[in-house]
Design a protein around this motif. Sequence first.
Motif, PDB file in Angstrom:
ATOM      1  N   UNK A 265       0.827  -1.197   0.000  1.00 20.09           N
ATOM      2  CA  UNK A 265       0.000   0.000   0.000  1.00 20.09           C
ATOM      3  C   UNK A 265       0.866   1.254   0.000  1.00 20.09           C
ATOM      4  N   UNK A 266       1.957   1.239   0.732  1.00 11.79           N
ATOM      5  CA  UNK A 266       2.853   2.390   0.722  1.00 11.79           C
ATOM      6  C   UNK A 266       3.390   2.628  -0.688  1.00 11.79           C
ATOM      7  N   UNK A 267       3.804   1.539  -1.354  1.00 14.68           N
ATOM      8  CA  UNK A 267       4.288   1.676  -2.720  1.00 14.68           C
ATOM      9  C   UNK A 267       3.218   2.220  -3.639  1.00 14.68           C
ATOM     10  N   UNK A 268       2.005   1.714  -3.488  1.00 17.97           N
ATOM     11  CA  UNK A 268       0.908   2.157  -4.341  1.00 17.97           C
ATOM     12  C   UNK A 268       0.592   3.634  -4.137  1.00 17.97           C
ATOM     13  N   UNK A 269       0.531   4.053  -2.868  1.00 12.79           N
ATOM     14  CA  UNK A 269       0.223   5.448  -2.579  1.00 12.79           C
ATOM     15  C   UNK A 269       1.280   6.373  -3.175  1.00 12.79           C
ATOM     16  N   UNK A 270       2.548   6.001  -3.002  1.00 11.84           N
ATOM     17  CA  UNK A 270       3.618   6.822  -3.559  1.00 11.84           C
ATOM     18  C   UNK A 270       3.559   6.843  -5.084  1.00 11.84           C
ATOM     19  N   UNK A 271       3.336   5.677  -5.683  1.00 13.95           N
ATOM     20  CA  UNK A 271       3.274   5.597  -7.141  1.00 13.95           C
ATOM     21  C   UNK A 271       2.144   6.457  -7.686  1.00 13.95           C
ATOM     22  N   UNK A 272       0.979   6.340  -7.081  1.00 10.12           N
ATOM     23  CA  UNK A 272      -0.176   7.079  -7.574  1.00 10.12           C
ATOM     24  C   UNK A 272      -0.118   8.554  -7.195  1.00 10.12           C
ATOM     25  N   UNK A 273       0.842   8.920  -6.364  1.00 12.37           N
ATOM     26  CA  UNK A 273       1.055  10.329  -6.030  1.00 12.37           C
ATOM     27  C   UNK A 273       2.166  10.923  -6.887  1.00 12.37           C
ATOM     28  N   UNK A 274       2.565  10.197  -7.930  1.00  7.97           N
ATOM     29  CA  UNK A 274       3.589  10.696  -8.845  1.00  7.97           C
ATOM     30  C   UNK A 274       5.006  10.487  -8.364  1.00  7.97           C
ATOM     31  N   UNK A 275       5.220   9.586  -7.413  1.00 13.92           N
ATOM     32  CA  UNK A 275       6.546   9.336  -6.851  1.00 13.92           C
ATOM     33  C   UNK A 275       6.987   7.904  -7.147  1.00 13.92           C
ATOM     34  N   UNK A 276       7.101   7.595  -8.443  1.00 16.98           N
ATOM     35  CA  UNK A 276       7.416   6.222  -8.861  1.00 16.98           C
ATOM     36  C   UNK A 276       8.745   5.743  -8.302  1.00 16.98           C
ATOM     37  N   UNK A 277       9.761   6.584  -8.334  1.00 18.98           N
ATOM     38  CA  UNK A 277      11.075   6.171  -7.844  1.00 18.98           C
ATOM     39  C   UNK A 277      11.027   5.826  -6.358  1.00 18.98           C
ATOM     40  N   UNK A 278      10.282   6.620  -5.575  1.00 17.87           N
ATOM     41  CA  UNK A 278      10.167   6.354  -4.141  1.00 17.87           C
ATOM     42  C   UNK A 278       9.316   5.119  -3.863  1.00 17.87           C
ATOM     43  N   UNK A 279       8.464   4.744  -4.806  1.00 22.53           N
ATOM     44  CA  UNK A 279       7.583   3.584  -4.611  1.00 22.53           C
ATOM     45  C   UNK A 279       8.333   2.267  -4.744  1.00 22.53           C
ATOM     46  N   UNK A 280       9.497   2.289  -5.386  1.00 26.47           N
ATOM     47  CA  UNK A 280      10.212   1.041  -5.683  1.00 26.47           C
ATOM     48  C   UNK A 280      10.608   0.295  -4.415  1.00 26.47           C
ATOM     49  N   UNK A 281      11.175   0.989  -3.440  1.00 31.50           N
ATOM     50  CA  UNK A 281      11.663   0.304  -2.243  1.00 31.50           C
ATOM     51  C   UNK A 281      10.551  -0.375  -1.455  1.00 31.50           C
ATOM     52  N   UNK A 282       9.424   0.297  -1.174  1.00 26.66           N
ATOM     53  CA  UNK A 282       8.351  -0.431  -0.477  1.00 26.66           C
ATOM     54  C   UNK A 282       7.789  -1.581  -1.296  1.00 26.66           C
ATOM     55  N   UNK A 283       7.706  -1.413  -2.613  1.00 24.58           N
ATOM     56  CA  UNK A 283       7.254  -2.531  -3.439  1.00 24.58           C
ATOM     57  C   UNK A 283       8.250  -3.688  -3.361  1.00 24.58           C
ATOM     58  N   UNK A 284       9.538  -3.371  -3.371  1.00 23.89           N
ATOM     59  CA  UNK A 284      10.563  -4.421  -3.238  1.00 23.89           C
ATOM     60  C   UNK A 284      10.389  -5.165  -1.921  1.00 23.89           C
ATOM     61  N   UNK A 285      10.116  -4.417  -0.860  1.00 20.10           N
ATOM     62  CA  UNK A 285       9.939  -5.037   0.454  1.00 20.10           C
ATOM     63  C   UNK A 285       8.737  -5.976   0.433  1.00 20.10           C
ATOM     64  N   UNK A 286       7.651  -5.579  -0.232  1.00 17.68           N
ATOM     65  CA  UNK A 286       6.468  -6.441  -0.299  1.00 17.68           C
ATOM     66  C   UNK A 286       6.782  -7.728  -1.051  1.00 17.68           C
ATOM     67  N   UNK A 287       7.552  -7.614  -2.132  1.00 22.17           N
ATOM     68  CA  UNK A 287       7.919  -8.800  -2.920  1.00 22.17           C
ATOM     69  C   UNK A 287       8.859  -9.695  -2.129  1.00 22.17           C
TER      70      UNK A 287
END
Length: 444
Positions: free
Chosen positions: A313-335
Amino acid sequence: MIRRRLRSSSSFLAAFLAAVLCFAAPAQAISLIRDAEIEHTIRMYSEPIFRAAGLNPEAIQLHLVNDNSMNAFVAGGQRMFINTGMIRRTETPNMLIGVIAHETGHIAGGHLVTRRAAMEGNSAAAVLSFLLGIGAVAAGAGDVGTAIMAGGSSIAQRNLLQYTRAQEASADQAAMTYLNQVGWSGEGLVETFSMFRGYEVMSDRQQDPYLRSHPLNTDRMNALEERVENSPYKDKKDPPEWQFEHDMIRAKLSGFLDRPAVTMRRYPESDTSAPARYARSVAYHKSSRLDKAMEELEPLIAEYPDNPFLWELKGQILFESGKAAEAIEPYKKSVDLLSDSPLLQVGLAQAMLATERPELTQPAVDHLEKSLRYDRENSFAFHQLAIGYSRLGDRGMAELSTAERYYIAGNLPQAKQHAYRAQEYLSSGSPNWLRAQDIMNSKG
């Protein structure tokens, strides 16, 4: 949650789906969602039941219908559809598990076979097109997609999945057999069905679809209650962690599917429980209040650092807020926490590709390929894969990925066109070349 529409040119398809859901004419819109957390939780509930029924859990597809009515049904072979309304209105896991066990009884009992003749010819192709097209609405981990199909009312009135009372009683008894085999209580099934009793005197339009497609009567309820009463597991409660997960997905659905004001009334600031904070985080995100969303979410992550869906969810919120680069790390953690979740893989890959950083293209492609090993029905994953291969200069695989995308979505002419182009770049006779040939030879 990103909403994406999938339209079908098949009027029969729309009519069939309206019939499957037992909607009264005119046919209404049907919305389907994909969510890694909800699918993971329901799969956890379901797989022991499938095994108890002698079914292969990997062969059964679970799909979520975005509709607030209490409904669940099976269609298209071993595919189970569960309304979000069923999840949201079942207060305990056991209540939802009972419904899943009952629907499993319909699958194992072959209750759809008697209606197969009504789905032959064009209808079979339409059903397959729709069911495969579900993947087209998947937009990565936790994302929601919409498939809107409206059609004629004549077929909608047929109620193809209207079960007989004998089949309903049989599914009840089968459900109790499965629940006893896995050592779970059947009390939840009785509680769920009891909620419908007050609707029996209402008109068809007022009743929940589940009641119309799964008729109740006193004898049936008495037989079920007697079986539950005699079960050695009657008083067995759900594990606390299951209740927690159930409360979390219900809160998540409220956050994403309700208006933020509604979510905030249901989960006010005075409620400091984890589900309430989860729901409010989503509601604030929907209101474009990134700071407040993170204010609710960050402490949750600190409290439950091993929960992959909070990181997602953190990755999604950041991504959808226009912060794709910042979304990568939380998405990595989820994976890292749940590597076999195809939707989490897609979410990470989407964020990587959105940065347009060349060094992230190959890793994104690798994540997409891994996701598709688990879930070949996700056309959004193929869409992202086509972008990745195009950036890598692999025209053949880019065209083949696009062909797969259109094939899943039911657009056969476009699928064949891109498959033909793919063969121009792929090695003749290679597995990918042969896959392109299969698409070109498909008759729908």
